[in-house]
Design an enzyme around this catalytic site. Structure first.
Site, mmCIF file in Angstrom:
data_model
loop_
_atom_site.group_PDB
_atom_site.id
_atom_site.type_symbol
_atom_site.label_atom_id
_atom_site.label_comp_id
_atom_site.label_asym_id
_atom_site.label_seq_id
_atom_site.Cartn_x
_atom_site.Cartn_y
_atom_site.Cartn_z
ATOM 1 N N ARG A 82 0.841 -1.187 0.000
ATOM 2 C CA ARG A 82 0.000 0.000 0.000
ATOM 3 C C ARG A 82 0.886 1.251 0.000
ATOM 4 O O ARG A 82 1.886 1.300 -0.701
ATOM 5 C CB ARG A 82 -0.962 -0.094 1.184
ATOM 6 N N HIS A 86 9.280 7.287 1.976
ATOM 7 C CA HIS A 86 10.729 7.185 1.870
ATOM 8 C C HIS A 86 11.313 8.572 2.059
ATOM 9 O O HIS A 86 10.737 9.575 1.599
ATOM 10 C CB HIS A 86 11.148 6.664 0.493
ATOM 11 N N PHE A 165 13.259 -3.522 0.067
ATOM 12 C CA PHE A 165 12.964 -3.225 1.471
ATOM 13 C C PHE A 165 13.400 -1.804 1.808
ATOM 14 O O PHE A 165 14.180 -1.171 1.085
ATOM 15 C CB PHE A 165 13.695 -4.216 2.397
ATOM 16 N N SER A 166 12.896 -1.303 2.927
ATOM 17 C CA SER A 166 13.407 -0.071 3.527
ATOM 18 C C SER A 166 13.546 -0.303 5.024
ATOM 19 O O SER A 166 12.765 -1.043 5.627
ATOM 20 C CB SER A 166 12.470 1.112 3.257
ATOM 21 N N CYS A 182 1.574 1.373 5.090
ATOM 22 C CA CYS A 182 1.228 0.001 4.693
ATOM 23 C C CYS A 182 -0.197 -0.381 5.087
ATOM 24 O O CYS A 182 -0.523 -1.569 5.208
ATOM 25 C CB CYS A 182 2.236 -0.998 5.267
#
EC number: 2.3.1.181
Length: 223
Positions: A82, A86, A165-166, A182
């Site tokens: 979703r 960042h 990924f983060s 998310c």
């Protein structure tokens, strides 16, 4: 400036890390080009560590009501999941691998990716875990509640992976308030900085690179 070298654990994989933030659209375009090249057999696999200027991105399951008060651009992307945020202080790992040669198991890829982040966090003495029904990487916040410290979102096209990924190293956590991260509103987000840890992006990258061999081995069950 980009620093690029062959990954020691697998010299067929290019390891790249950028010191300066890379605009999201630029990174997306580069991923799409490399994804196509890998699928065509003309490009090397890539693990790319970077950060972005502040931006919200929408995955394929994004729901408009999860946009609370977006302070930055909202960009649609083809990854799963979703909305997410960042920004500077958050390390992104874009993983472009050819699963046709690494097991053809998308679920196994996501599981291995989660495990790689969890193992790396453990190297900084942060215990983290997967949570049933909740995508991402979770840990205990400073108040003892469960909070998200890492996000996972991938796309697979012609058996070649994109996105990844983060992990929240030291971002401005207030920026997450513009969305429901998310789609999960009942839990907060945290970071290594909030947990009292002073970790640079370079230290994070080095720790991930040390663990990369285990991640790649997990894709084919050769750990």
């Amino acid at each position: 400036m980009s620093h690029i070298h062959a990954l020691e654990a697998d010299t067929n994989v290019e390891w790249r890390h950028d010191a300066a933030p890379v605009p999201y659209r630029t990174a997306l375009m580069e991923q799409e080009e490399r994804n196509a090249a890998i699928a065509a057999g003309t490009g090397r696999e890539l693990i790319w560590m970077l950060e972005h200027p502040p931006v919200y991105t929408a995955g394929t399951s994004a729901s408009f009501e999860d946009l609370r008060n977006p302070q930055f651009d909202v960009i649609e992307t083809g990854r799963g999941g979703r909305y997410t945020y960042h920004g500077p202080g958050q390390r992104i790992g874009y993983i472009l691998l050819n699963l046709a040669e690494r097991g053809r198991d998308v679920r196994g890829f996501v599981h291995a990716l989660e495990g790689w982040v969890i193992d790396t966090l453990a190297d900084f003495e942060v215990k983290s875990w997967r949570a049933e029904g909740r995508i991402g990487i979770w840990t205990r916040d400073i108040d003892g509640s469960e909070a998200k410290i890492g996000a996972i979102g991938v796309r697979v096209r012609k058996w070649v992976t994109m996105h990844g990924f983060s992990v929240n190293i030291a971002p401005n956590l207030d920026h997450f308030g513009g969305i429901v991260p998310c789609g999960i509103s009942e839990f907060g987000v945290t970071s290594l900085e909030r947990l009292g840890l002073d970790v640079s992006l370079e230290q994070w990258d080095e720790a991930m690179e040390r663990r990369a061999g285990g991640f790649l081995a997990a894709l084919t069950g050769k750990e």
